[in-house]
Design a protein around this motif. Structure first.
Motif, PDB file in Angstrom:
ATOM      1  N   SER A  39       0.847  -1.188   0.000  1.00 36.79           N
ATOM      2  CA  SER A  39       0.000   0.000   0.000  1.00 36.79           C
ATOM      3  C   SER A  39       0.891   1.249   0.000  1.00 36.79           C
ATOM      4  O   SER A  39       1.857   1.318   0.754  1.00 36.79           O
ATOM      5  CB  SER A  39      -0.885  -0.047   1.245  1.00 36.79           C
ATOM      6  N   GLY A  40       0.590   2.176  -0.906  1.00 40.06           N
ATOM      7  CA  GLY A  40       1.371   3.408  -0.973  1.00 40.06           C
ATOM      8  C   GLY A  40       2.597   3.308  -1.870  1.00 40.06           C
ATOM      9  O   GLY A  40       3.342   4.279  -2.036  1.00 40.06           O
ATOM     10  N   GLY A  42       2.656   3.098  -5.037  1.00 41.03           N
ATOM     11  CA  GLY A  42       2.473   3.862  -6.276  1.00 41.03           C
ATOM     12  C   GLY A  42       1.734   3.120  -7.380  1.00 41.03           C
ATOM     13  O   GLY A  42       1.698   3.574  -8.522  1.00 41.03           O
ATOM     14  N   LYS A  43       1.104   2.013  -7.046  1.00 42.91           N
ATOM     15  CA  LYS A  43       0.436   1.185  -8.062  1.00 42.91           C
ATOM     16  C   LYS A  43      -0.679   1.942  -8.795  1.00 42.91           C
ATOM     17  O   LYS A  43      -0.724   1.971 -10.022  1.00 42.91           O
ATOM     18  CB  LYS A  43      -0.164  -0.089  -7.419  1.00 42.91           C
ATOM     19  N   SER A  44      -1.588   2.549  -8.013  1.00 38.31           N
ATOM     20  CA  SER A  44      -2.699   3.274  -8.645  1.00 38.31           C
ATOM     21  C   SER A  44      -2.164   4.461  -9.431  1.00 38.31           C
ATOM     22  O   SER A  44      -2.618   4.730 -10.555  1.00 38.31           O
ATOM     23  CB  SER A  44      -3.696   3.758  -7.597  1.00 38.31           C
ATOM     24  N   THR A  45      -1.191   5.145  -8.867  1.00 37.62           N
ATOM     25  CA  THR A  45      -0.608   6.306  -9.551  1.00 37.62           C
ATOM     26  C   THR A  45      -0.024   5.876 -10.897  1.00 37.62           C
ATOM     27  O   THR A  45      -0.192   6.564 -11.909  1.00 37.62           O
ATOM     28  CB  THR A  45       0.482   6.952  -8.655  1.00 37.62           C
TER      29      THR A  45
HETATM   30  N1  LIG Z   1      -3.767  12.970  -5.274  1.00 34.42           N
HETATM   31  C1  LIG Z   1      -2.755  12.765  -4.422  1.00 34.42           C
HETATM   32  N2  LIG Z   1      -2.235  13.781  -3.706  1.00 34.42           N
HETATM   33  C2  LIG Z   1      -1.197  13.596  -2.858  1.00 34.42           C
HETATM   34  N3  LIG Z   1      -0.605  12.388  -2.646  1.00 34.42           N
HETATM   35  C3  LIG Z   1      -1.090  11.345  -3.320  1.00 34.42           C
HETATM   36  C4  LIG Z   1      -2.183  11.466  -4.248  1.00 34.42           C
HETATM   37  N4  LIG Z   1      -2.429  10.251  -4.774  1.00 34.42           N
HETATM   38  C5  LIG Z   1      -1.546   9.409  -4.209  1.00 34.42           C
HETATM   39  N5  LIG Z   1      -0.743  10.060  -3.336  1.00 34.42           N
HETATM   40  C6  LIG Z   1       0.340   9.447  -2.556  1.00 34.42           C
HETATM   41  O1  LIG Z   1       1.156   8.708  -3.445  1.00 34.42           O
HETATM   42  C7  LIG Z   1       1.590   7.510  -2.845  1.00 34.42           C
HETATM   43  C8  LIG Z   1       1.200   6.342  -3.745  1.00 34.42           C
HETATM   44  O2  LIG Z   1      -0.211   6.257  -3.790  1.00 34.42           O
HETATM   45  P1  LIG Z   1      -0.970   5.162  -4.625  1.00 34.42           P
HETATM   46  O3  LIG Z   1      -2.405   5.425  -4.428  1.00 34.42           O
HETATM   47  O4  LIG Z   1      -0.461   5.147  -6.002  1.00 34.42           O
HETATM   48  O5  LIG Z   1      -0.515   3.833  -3.890  1.00 34.42           O
HETATM   49  P2  LIG Z   1      -1.032   2.346  -4.068  1.00 34.42           P
HETATM   50  O6  LIG Z   1       0.182   1.500  -4.274  1.00 34.42           O
HETATM   51  O7  LIG Z   1      -2.079   2.293  -5.113  1.00 34.42           O
HETATM   52  O8  LIG Z   1      -1.642   2.031  -2.643  1.00 34.42           O
HETATM   53  P3  LIG Z   1      -2.914   1.111  -2.241  1.00 34.42           P
HETATM   54  O9  LIG Z   1      -2.440  -0.299  -2.355  1.00 34.42           O
HETATM   55  O10 LIG Z   1      -3.189   1.497  -0.825  1.00 34.42           O
HETATM   56  O11 LIG Z   1      -4.043   1.431  -3.163  1.00 34.42           O
HETATM   57  C9  LIG Z   1       0.973   7.456  -1.467  1.00 34.42           C
HETATM   58  O12 LIG Z   1       1.924   7.880  -0.551  1.00 34.42           O
HETATM   59  C10 LIG Z   1      -0.164   8.433  -1.561  1.00 34.42           C
HETATM   60  O13 LIG Z   1      -0.425   9.017  -0.323  1.00 34.42           O
END
Ligand SMILES: Nc1ncnc2c1ncn2[C@@H]1O[C@H](COP(=O)(O)OP(=O)(O)OP(=O)(O)O)[C@@H](O)[C@H]1O
Ligand SMILES: [Mg+2]
Length: 248
Positions: A39-40, A42-45
């Motif tokens: 989690s966090g 960066g996958k969704s990003t």
């Molecule tokens: N719109 C935003 N503004 C500021 N920070 C963001 C934003 N979107 C994501 N982040 C930050 O970027 C980092 C990566 O986020 P992301 O959502 O890509 O993670 P993830 O791997 O998809 O996590 P998860 O498994 O919880 O969904 C995190 O630290 C998050 O807090």
């Protein structure tokens, strides 16, 4: 095989915080790629930046050779509607429409097929996904697994060449997860590329390739499925060893 998507040194920052750190990655025609990581990480990003839902701070993303990081929002929206499908953890269907109307809605937005053609295409998809019997149902009266199948039909209505999925089974129980994943494999066998974010190793094990992210960096990549040589380790053992190596 041609390349659908090519990302070169993609970086994303939020308020000075580096969330994606120079990621380069290609997705080939008909590939099934899973993105894993904590989690966090960066996958969704990554998914949003690769699909043009968000814009990278630096770097370039090419979709079928066209640089999407250089397109206007309107151009990207058209491209997404025509060539890409999206599925999220929650189906996000529109409350006042039936399952059928939700599914064909992106077809109306694209405006390339007649209502009759869209209805036919919607029916074919619902039959393939096993939800034809609930076509006229209100979305409040169906199960989570059925909703997610409807979301898959909706993502496929414009015949995309790739579907992007962010934790599509995250809200489903084990049985529904298996059913939905079988559908993704089926869609992929029929030629649609899939890029899917998941926490679930059982889900990722169905991909041809797994990319593992850690703190915004591409840490490791495992080739499975159609890339696996006959003489390499069995698929499950190969993956378990890799996941253990990643600290899972
Ligand atoms: N719109 C935003 N503004 C500021 N920070 C963001 C934003 N979107 C994501 N982040 C930050 O970027 C980092 C990566 O986020 P992301 O959502 O890509 O993670 P993830 O791997 O998809 O996590 P998860 O498994 O919880 O969904 C995190 O630290 C998050 O807090
Ligand atoms: Mg996420």
């Amino acid at each position: 095989m041609g390349t659908i998507l090519q990302a070169k040194n993609v970086c994303k920052q939020y308020e000075g915080n580096e969330v994606l750190k120079s990621i380069s990655l290609s997705i080939e025609d008909g590939e099934f790629v899973a993105i894993m990581g904590q989690s966090g990480s960066g996958k969704s990003t990554l998914l949003y930046n690769f699909s043009g839902m968000d814009t990278a701070t630096s770097g370039h993303v090419f979709f079928q050779g066209r640089e999407i990081t250089a397109l206007s929002e309107e151009e990207i929206s058209c491209l997404r509607l025509e060539k890409m499908g999206f599925i999220f953890q929650s189906a996000n269907l529109l409350k006042n429409l039936s399952i059928r109307d939700n599914i064909i809605f992106p077809g109306f937005l694209l405006g390339k097929a007649s209502p009759r053609e869209l209805n036919n295409q919607g029916e074919i998809l619902m039959k393939r996904m096993g939800i034809f019997e609930i076509a006229n149902h209100d979305i409040k009266k169906v199960s989570g697994g059925q909703l997610q199948r409807a979301a898959i039909c909706r993502a496929l209505i414009n015949n995309p060449i790739i579907i992007f999925c962010d934790e599509p089974t995250g809200a489903l129980n084990l049985a529904a997860t298996k059913e939905v994943m079988e559908l993704f494999n089926k869609i992929n066998r029929e030629g649609t590329a899939v890029m899917l974010v998941t926490h679930d190793a059982r889900v990722a094990a169905r991909a041809d390739r797994i990319i593992y992210l850690e703190d915004g960096e591409k840490k490791a990549e495992l080739r499975l499925g159609k890339y696996q040589d006959e003489d390499s380790l069995p698929r499950e053992k190969n993956m378990i060893e890799w996941l253990q190596g990643m600290g899972f």
